[in-house]
Motif scaffolding. Structure first.
Motif, mmCIF file in Angstrom:
data_model
loop_
_atom_site.group_PDB
_atom_site.id
_atom_site.type_symbol
_atom_site.label_atom_id
_atom_site.label_comp_id
_atom_site.label_asym_id
_atom_site.label_seq_id
_atom_site.Cartn_x
_atom_site.Cartn_y
_atom_site.Cartn_z
ATOM 1 N N LEU A 59 0.837 -1.196 0.000
ATOM 2 C CA LEU A 59 0.000 0.000 0.000
ATOM 3 C C LEU A 59 0.873 1.249 0.000
ATOM 4 O O LEU A 59 1.992 1.223 0.510
ATOM 5 N N THR A 60 0.318 2.303 -0.525
ATOM 6 C CA THR A 60 1.015 3.576 -0.379
ATOM 7 C C THR A 60 0.863 4.015 1.073
ATOM 8 O O THR A 60 -0.039 3.556 1.777
ATOM 9 N N ILE A 61 1.724 4.897 1.492
ATOM 10 C CA ILE A 61 1.640 5.356 2.878
ATOM 11 C C ILE A 61 0.290 6.032 3.129
ATOM 12 O O ILE A 61 -0.328 5.842 4.166
ATOM 13 N N ASN A 62 -0.190 6.758 2.144
ATOM 14 C CA ASN A 62 -1.501 7.405 2.287
ATOM 15 C C ASN A 62 -2.620 6.383 2.447
ATOM 16 O O ASN A 62 -3.485 6.519 3.302
ATOM 17 N N ALA A 63 -2.583 5.357 1.613
ATOM 18 C CA ALA A 63 -3.617 4.316 1.677
ATOM 19 C C ALA A 63 -3.549 3.588 3.015
ATOM 20 O O ALA A 63 -4.578 3.248 3.602
ATOM 21 N N ARG A 95 4.681 8.507 -8.426
ATOM 22 C CA ARG A 95 4.782 9.623 -7.483
ATOM 23 C C ARG A 95 4.472 9.197 -6.053
ATOM 24 O O ARG A 95 4.427 10.013 -5.151
ATOM 25 N N GLU A 96 4.189 7.927 -5.889
ATOM 26 C CA GLU A 96 3.780 7.441 -4.570
ATOM 27 C C GLU A 96 4.877 6.642 -3.887
ATOM 28 O O GLU A 96 5.700 6.017 -4.544
ATOM 29 N N ARG A 97 4.819 6.660 -2.584
ATOM 30 C CA ARG A 97 5.729 5.825 -1.804
ATOM 31 C C ARG A 97 4.955 4.588 -1.345
ATOM 32 O O ARG A 97 3.957 4.694 -0.652
ATOM 33 N N HIS A 98 5.452 3.433 -1.751
ATOM 34 C CA HIS A 98 4.772 2.185 -1.424
ATOM 35 C C HIS A 98 5.476 1.444 -0.302
ATOM 36 O O HIS A 98 6.710 1.369 -0.287
ATOM 37 N N CYS A 99 4.679 0.904 0.612
ATOM 38 C CA CYS A 99 5.225 0.054 1.675
ATOM 39 C C CYS A 99 5.050 -1.390 1.240
ATOM 40 O O CYS A 99 3.943 -1.813 0.915
ATOM 41 N N ILE A 100 6.133 -2.127 1.241
ATOM 42 C CA ILE A 100 6.112 -3.517 0.787
ATOM 43 C C ILE A 100 6.689 -4.401 1.887
ATOM 44 O O ILE A 100 7.762 -4.107 2.427
ATOM 45 N N LEU A 101 5.978 -5.450 2.201
ATOM 46 C CA LEU A 101 6.427 -6.343 3.270
ATOM 47 C C LEU A 101 7.771 -6.988 2.936
ATOM 48 O O LEU A 101 8.016 -7.369 1.797
ATOM 49 N N ARG A 102 8.607 -7.090 3.939
ATOM 50 C CA ARG A 102 9.895 -7.772 3.784
ATOM 51 C C ARG A 102 9.972 -8.917 4.775
ATOM 52 O O ARG A 102 9.410 -8.852 5.855
#
Lengths: 139, 150
Positions: A59-63, A95-102
């Protein structure tokens, strides 16, 4: 399937962002601190929820923030903590910053489980020996 | 695969004997750890063992008796942390005794942290390739589209 190297490039963002900077190299040198972080991450319910959401999809940080009744800086702080503990990576896509599980963060939890799994196996074996000795002593 | 720790042992002894070893502090210390356990629901106690630094474990296990059915069942919380009483792992230990003809079957379940975390971890192992693929798709779709991917 195409092999794509995860980009570490970060677009230049204006000041005021409290999001983590890329610092892969630094992370390696603070191993001990980072391990502590992994457990502290899991101890906070809000962060667990974030991981659960990110497990379903990145998800993006906003989402991500939309799912929580907390201020945007508070969300950013948690995201930063998840990032430093190796639970997520943050990637600029468009243009978005996405958080991806590691996986890295979770590995430390698995170590805890493995440790106590072996611990109990060992202890219960010890109990067995003890009870058997007791039995032969009584007979 | 496993989302919790589970062990079953069979002891050729009556449940009363096994129960004693699970609930009498001096007997518990013989095979488990030094402790100040009391067989009373709500009693808070600790186990003491060696610290394991890389697990953020200072060697003290903070427990509270949650449930107790004499000779049948014993449940306590099992909390560990890096020191100063700080707790980072909150888990539950459940002992179940089944008396059989030739002895007692003892089941230990150590359900760690929250089940959701275990599910997540184990699925992560299995589904990692899938996730990598998803990330790739995400990157590819974002090349031309700037709309939200949600």
């Amino acid at each position: 399937m195409p092999k794509q190297k995860l980009s570490k490039s970060s677009s230049a963002r204006g000041g005021g962002s409290s999001l983590p900077q890329r610092r892969e190299e630094k992370k390696q040198s603070v191993g001990k601190v980072q391990i502590m972080d992994a457990f502290q991450v899991i101890a906070v319910p809000g962060r667990r929820q974030m991981l659960a959401l990110l497990y379903k999809k990145s998800l993006t940080i906003n989402a991500l923030a939309e799912n929580f009744d907390m201020s945007r800086p508070a969300v950013s702080k948690h995201v930063k903590i998840l990032y430093s503990a190796g639970f997520i990576s943050i990637q600029d896509i468009g243009r978005e910053r996405h958080c991806i599980l590691r996986q890295d963060g979770f590995r430390q939890l698995q170590e805890w489980i493995n440790y106590f799994d072996g611990f109990w196996q060992n202890k219960l074996g010890k109990l067995e020996k003890l009870l058997n000795e007791k039995k032969s002593a009584n007979n | 695969m496993e989302k919790q720790i589970m062990h079953t042992f069979f002891y050729p002894h009556p449940a009363t004997t096994v129960w004693d070893y699970l609930t009498r502090p001096e007997l518990m210390a013989e095979w488990l750890m030094k402790n100040d356990f009391e067989p009373t629901v709500g009693h808070a106690f600790t186990f003491r063992t060696s610290p394991v630094e890389k697990l953020a474990f200072d060697g003290i296990i903070y427990c509270t008796v949650l449930d107790l059915v004499p000779y049948k069942k014993l449940v306590y919380s099992w909390k560990t942390g890096p020191g100063d009483g700080k707790i980072v792992i909150d888990s539950i230990v459940t002992w179940t005794l089944h008396e059989k003809q030739q002895g007692t079957e003892l089941l230990l379940e150590h359900t760690g942290i929250k089940e959701a975390d275990f599910d997540m971890y184990t699925s992560l192992n299995a589904g990692w390739q899938k996730n990598i693929k998803k990330i790739n798709e995400l990157i590819n779709t974002s090349k031309n589209a700037q709309t939200k991917t949600e």
